[in-house]
Design an enzyme around this catalytic site. Structure first.
Site, PDB file in Angstrom:
ATOM      1  N   LYS A  50       0.838  -1.210   0.000  1.00  0.00           N
ATOM      2  CA  LYS A  50       0.000   0.000   0.000  1.00  0.00           C
ATOM      3  C   LYS A  50       0.871   1.258   0.000  1.00  0.00           C
ATOM      4  O   LYS A  50       0.549   2.242  -0.674  1.00  0.00           O
ATOM      5  CB  LYS A  50      -0.945  -0.015   1.207  1.00  0.00           C
ATOM      6  CG  LYS A  50      -2.027  -1.078   1.102  1.00  0.00           C
ATOM      7  CD  LYS A  50      -2.730  -1.304   2.438  1.00  0.00           C
ATOM      8  CE  LYS A  50      -3.473  -2.624   2.471  1.00  0.00           C
ATOM      9  NZ  LYS A  50      -3.824  -3.057   3.837  1.00  0.00           N
ATOM     10  N   GLN A  94      -3.405  -1.889  10.563  1.00  0.00           N
ATOM     11  CA  GLN A  94      -3.293  -3.200   9.911  1.00  0.00           C
ATOM     12  C   GLN A  94      -3.573  -4.317  10.924  1.00  0.00           C
ATOM     13  O   GLN A  94      -2.939  -4.375  11.977  1.00  0.00           O
ATOM     14  CB  GLN A  94      -1.880  -3.352   9.310  1.00  0.00           C
ATOM     15  CG  GLN A  94      -1.690  -4.595   8.471  1.00  0.00           C
ATOM     16  CD  GLN A  94      -2.498  -4.580   7.174  1.00  0.00           C
ATOM     17  OE1 GLN A  94      -2.572  -3.585   6.479  1.00  0.00           O
ATOM     18  NE2 GLN A  94      -3.127  -5.707   6.857  1.00  0.00           N
ATOM     19  N   ASP A 116     -10.222   2.107   6.127  1.00  0.00           N
ATOM     20  CA  ASP A 116     -10.586   0.688   6.048  1.00  0.00           C
ATOM     21  C   ASP A 116     -12.099   0.495   6.165  1.00  0.00           C
ATOM     22  O   ASP A 116     -12.604  -0.613   5.969  1.00  0.00           O
ATOM     23  CB  ASP A 116      -9.887  -0.101   7.167  1.00  0.00           C
ATOM     24  CG  ASP A 116      -8.904  -1.120   6.613  1.00  0.00           C
ATOM     25  OD1 ASP A 116      -8.905  -1.331   5.386  1.00  0.00           O
ATOM     26  OD2 ASP A 116      -8.152  -1.702   7.410  1.00  0.00           O
TER      27      ASP A 116
END
Ligand code: NAP
Length: 279
Positions: A50, A94, A116
């Site tokens: 990313k 994450q 997210d």
């Protein structure tokens, strides 16, 4: 005859070019901050990919790595700092979080920076048809549909997997596109009978080659989300032999995963525009 490829490289490539042009014209540099706890190699890999894509489209990124065993309070303090930092447009924590309660941390992220799309505010906004930040993998699947001219309206969609990250938000997106949606899971009875009803079938289970050809209706469109590593090789949830039955199929690798990475960056640009222009 083999199914046609729903090629994530091609569709994400087009999206990345659009994003690069858009970012170049914004007049500011959007910023995405990653939070990672511990040394899980898969998490490190996902964050790196990313970061690389962010750099390619002109989005600044920073990664905050906390050691394994970090207390929940320290993660919460870091998130609070990123929430308050006006330079930060997107925050991506994450998962997995190495023993820390994920819900507590995810709920602490400013919903406006929640790239997210896992904060309850964004989940509620998605299900009630309002503007929301939506998880990247489901967004990537919708983008693949659009890129290849697959219209979900009126179709029977079956999603195998009901996670907050993939199955549930994807169901909301397909409903929003007027599909008839079934979400199957580990307690679904006679799964093959359910999946065979699908015009569009999505496998988000996490079990290698789980979807066999006999579970697929001839001519169905099939999206493979699952990622399992077998001796260093990435294997999807869909048996490659499904290609002989389906009309369209995402390759693994080179399908949904590439779209996911692109959509995280797209979400960052969306968050940045909303925050900076609507503030
Ligand atoms: P998850 O939270 O583990 O969810 C898996 C789902 O599969 C659950 O809903 C589970 O049902 C269901 N399931 C398990 N065994 C089943 C069975 N025998 N029959 C029917 N359903 C079954 O996983 P996730 O986060 O959604 O991820 C799924 C997979 O996608 C993983 O391999 C992950 O690595 C991968 N992934 C890929 C991408 C990408 O970009 N391609 C992005 C995210 C995740 P229950 O709810 O009943 O337990």
């Amino acid at each position: 005859m083999a199914a046609e490829r729903l090629d994530g490289q091609v569709a994400s490539g087009a999206l990345i070019r659009e994003l690069r042009d858009e970012v170049a014209g914004l007049g500011f540099v959007p910023r995405l901050d990653f939070v990672r706890v511990g040394d899980d190699p898969a998490s490190a890999y996902y964050v790196r990919s990313k970061e690389r894509l962010a750099a390619k489209v002109g989005v600044a990124s920073r990664t905050h790595v906390l050691p394994e065993g970090t207390a929940e309070d320290s993660v919460m303090a870091l998130v609070a700092g990123l929430n308050a930092d006006t330079e930060v447009d997107g925050i991506l924590v994450q998962l997995p979080l190495a023993g820390i309660d994920e819900k507590v941390v995810l709920d602490a992220i400013d919903p406006a920076k929640d790239v997210d799309g896992l904060h309850p505010t964004n989940v509620g906004r998605l299900w009630s048809g309002r503007d929301a930040l939506v998880p990247a993998t489901p967004l990537g699947i919708m983008a693949l549909c659009d890129h290849y001219g697959i219209d979900p309206e009126g179709t029977n969609v079956v999603i195998v997997g009901r996670s907050n990250l993939v199955g549930k938000p994807l169901a909301a997106l397909f409903l929003g596109r007027n599909a008839t949606v079934t979400v199957a899971h580990s307690r679904t009875r006679d799964l093959a009978e359910v999946t065979r009803r699908a015009d569009i079938l999505v496998a988000a289970v996490g079990k290698a080659r789980f979807v066999r050809p006999e579970m697929v209706r001839p001519g169905a469109v099939v999206f493979d989300v699952g990622v399992t590593r077998e001796d260093g090789v990435v294997v999807g949830d869909v048996d490659p032999a499904v290609s002989e039955v389906a009309s369209w199929l995402t390759p693994m690798p080179g399908g949904t995963g590439l779209m996911t990475v692109a959509m995280v960056i797209a979400n960052t640009v969306t968050a940045a525009k909303r925050r900076r222009w609507l503030a």
